[in-house]
Design a protein around this motif. Structure first.
Motif, short mmCIF file in Angstrom:
data_model
loop_
_atom_site.label_atom_id
_atom_site.label_comp_id
_atom_site.label_asym_id
_atom_site.label_seq_id
_atom_site.Cartn_x
_atom_site.Cartn_y
_atom_site.Cartn_z
N LEU A 187 0.83 -1.21 0.00
CA LEU A 187 0.00 0.00 0.00
C LEU A 187 0.86 1.26 0.00
CD1 LEU A 187 -2.76 -1.08 2.56
CD2 LEU A 187 -3.00 -0.88 0.08
N LYS A 188 1.94 1.23 0.75
CA LYS A 188 2.83 2.39 0.78
C LYS A 188 3.47 2.64 -0.58
CE LYS A 188 4.00 2.20 5.70
NZ LYS A 188 5.06 1.95 6.71
N GLU A 189 3.70 1.57 -1.32
CA GLU A 189 4.26 1.72 -2.67
C GLU A 189 3.22 2.29 -3.63
OE1 GLU A 189 7.29 1.27 -4.12
OE2 GLU A 189 7.99 1.20 -2.03
N GLN A 190 1.96 1.87 -3.46
CA GLN A 190 0.90 2.32 -4.36
C GLN A 190 0.49 3.76 -4.08
OE1 GLN A 190 -2.52 -0.43 -4.74
NE2 GLN A 190 -1.22 -1.96 -3.75
N TYR A 191 0.42 4.14 -2.80
CA TYR A 191 -0.06 5.46 -2.41
C TYR A 191 1.04 6.21 -1.66
CZ TYR A 191 -4.52 3.11 -3.30
OH TYR A 191 -5.56 2.40 -3.87
N LYS A 192 1.97 6.72 -2.42
CA LYS A 192 3.12 7.38 -1.81
C LYS A 192 2.76 8.69 -1.14
CE LYS A 192 6.39 5.31 -5.09
NZ LYS A 192 7.04 4.43 -4.10
N ASN A 193 1.61 9.25 -1.48
CA ASN A 193 1.20 10.52 -0.88
C ASN A 193 0.50 10.35 0.47
OD1 ASN A 193 -0.89 9.32 -2.54
ND2 ASN A 193 -2.16 11.07 -1.98
N LEU A 194 0.17 9.11 0.84
CA LEU A 194 -0.52 8.86 2.10
C LEU A 194 0.48 8.47 3.19
CD1 LEU A 194 -3.73 6.84 1.13
CD2 LEU A 194 -3.54 9.26 1.68
N ASN A 195 0.18 8.90 4.40
CA ASN A 195 0.97 8.54 5.56
C ASN A 195 0.27 7.38 6.28
OD1 ASN A 195 2.76 8.52 7.74
ND2 ASN A 195 1.64 10.13 8.82
N PHE A 196 0.70 6.14 5.99
CA PHE A 196 0.07 4.95 6.57
C PHE A 196 0.62 4.66 7.96
CE2 PHE A 196 -0.70 4.10 2.06
CZ PHE A 196 -2.01 3.61 2.08
N SER A 197 -0.24 4.10 8.79
CA SER A 197 0.18 3.62 10.11
C SER A 197 -0.81 2.59 10.61
CB SER A 197 0.29 4.78 11.10
OG SER A 197 -0.98 5.19 11.53
N THR A 198 -0.41 1.89 11.67
CA THR A 198 -1.31 0.93 12.31
C THR A 198 -1.79 1.46 13.66
OG1 THR A 198 0.60 -0.23 13.26
CG2 THR A 198 -0.25 -1.05 11.17
N ASN A 199 -1.46 2.70 13.95
CA ASN A 199 -1.91 3.35 15.18
C ASN A 199 -3.29 3.95 14.95
OD1 ASN A 199 -2.28 4.73 17.55
ND2 ASN A 199 -0.63 6.22 17.21
N THR A 200 -4.32 3.29 15.44
CA THR A 200 -5.69 3.72 15.15
C THR A 200 -6.24 4.71 16.18
OG1 THR A 200 -6.53 1.74 16.28
CG2 THR A 200 -6.25 1.63 13.89
N ALA A 201 -5.38 5.29 17.00
CA ALA A 201 -5.85 6.31 17.94
C ALA A 201 -6.04 7.62 17.19
CB ALA A 201 -4.84 6.51 19.07
N ALA A 208 -4.80 5.38 8.96
CA ALA A 208 -4.45 4.31 9.89
C ALA A 208 -5.31 3.09 9.61
CB ALA A 208 -4.65 4.78 11.33
N ILE A 209 -4.69 1.91 9.58
CA ILE A 209 -5.40 0.66 9.31
C ILE A 209 -5.12 -0.31 10.44
CG2 ILE A 209 -5.79 -1.20 7.65
CD1 ILE A 209 -4.55 0.56 5.51
N SER A 210 -6.18 -0.87 10.97
CA SER A 210 -6.04 -1.85 12.05
C SER A 210 -5.20 -3.04 11.58
CB SER A 210 -7.42 -2.33 12.49
OG SER A 210 -7.32 -3.52 13.23
N PRO A 211 -4.28 -3.51 12.41
CA PRO A 211 -3.50 -4.70 12.06
C PRO A 211 -4.39 -5.91 11.75
CG PRO A 211 -2.51 -3.60 13.95
CD PRO A 211 -3.82 -2.92 13.68
N LYS A 212 -5.56 -6.00 12.40
CA LYS A 212 -6.49 -7.09 12.13
C LYS A 212 -6.97 -7.04 10.68
CE LYS A 212 -8.29 -7.65 16.84
NZ LYS A 212 -9.51 -7.63 17.69
N ILE A 213 -7.24 -5.83 10.20
CA ILE A 213 -7.71 -5.67 8.82
C ILE A 213 -6.59 -6.00 7.85
CG2 ILE A 213 -8.61 -4.04 7.12
CD1 ILE A 213 -10.60 -4.87 9.34
N LEU A 214 -5.37 -5.59 8.16
CA LEU A 214 -4.23 -5.89 7.29
C LEU A 214 -4.02 -7.40 7.17
CD1 LEU A 214 -1.74 -3.14 8.48
CD2 LEU A 214 -2.86 -3.26 6.24
#
Length: 213
Positions: free
Chosen positions: A45-59, A70-76
């Motif tokens: 996903l980070k390769e596809q959407y370089k403009n987005l700041n991805f994380s697994t911190n859903t706070a 932010a994407i939940s690790p469960k969803i990933l």
């Protein structure tokens, strides 16, 4: 046209994009299920959407900038193990990218979206407003459990269809015709009243009588 995949409603273009990505993955990958906890999917996903700041911190309110997802690790993990789930959330992420790539309104200093453990979507933002004394105040906004399309509706007004415009024009024209008809009837009544000759008195041997002119 909205398309439902699993529990999510996404745009048709997002669905087609996600389907093509999943189909390509099926052709190039083996049938073995990976057990990397979804981190390989996050890397993709980070390769596809370089403009987005991805994380697994859903706070919420825990990131800077206006392009946070932010994407939940469960969803990933679900995305990595289940092709159907991957297609569902790939489409959702596509639409999230579309929203987060748009210019923000004045006063927004940070914002982001969260795909929660249950697959629901949240959006948060941090803004700055000025009180009457000229001091800056920070305020936050969190829209919980609303579908992505509801977020899109707030940002974009739907244009009127040709049928709606035609119907409105017909109603306006009908109103003008009624007003014109009333004016004509009133004018005809006034003209008719003026055309009646006034009564005048005539002298006769028997006395004075009223008669039309």
């Amino acid at each position: 046209m909205p398309v439902k995949i699993g529990n999510s409603y996404v745009s048709e273009v997002a669905y087609n994009y996600a389907k093509s990505k999943v189909d390509a993955a099926k052709e190039t990958e083996t049938q073995e299920k990976k057990s990397t906890g979804g981190m390989s999917v996050l890397s993709d996903l980070k390769e596809q959407y370089k403009n987005l700041n991805f994380s697994t911190n859903t706070a919420p309110f825990s990131a800077k900038g206006t392009n946070n997802l932010a994407i939940s690790p469960k969803i990933l993990k679900q995305m990595e193990e289940d092709p159907e789930k991957r297609m569902e959330y790939e489409a959702l992420i596509y639409d999230c990218n579309d929203v987060l790539s748009r210019p923000t309104r004045d006063g927004i200093k940070a914002q982001g979206m969260i795909i929660e453990d249950d697959g629901s979507l949240s959006m948060w933002s941090i803004g700055v407003s000025t009180d009457n004394g000229g001091n800056n105040k920070t305020h936050t906004l969190l829209d919980k459990n609303k579908p992505l399309l509801e977020q899109l509706k707030k940002k974009k007004k739907k244009s009127k269809t040709a049928v709606q415009i035609y119907q409105e024009q017909r109603e306006k024209n009908a109103g003008k015709i009624k007003i014109a008809a009333k004016s004509k009837n009133k004018a005809d009544e006034t003209k008719s009243a003026k055309s009646v000759p006034p009564y005048k008195k005539e002298k006769t041997p028997g006395g004075t009588i009223d008669a039309k002119g």
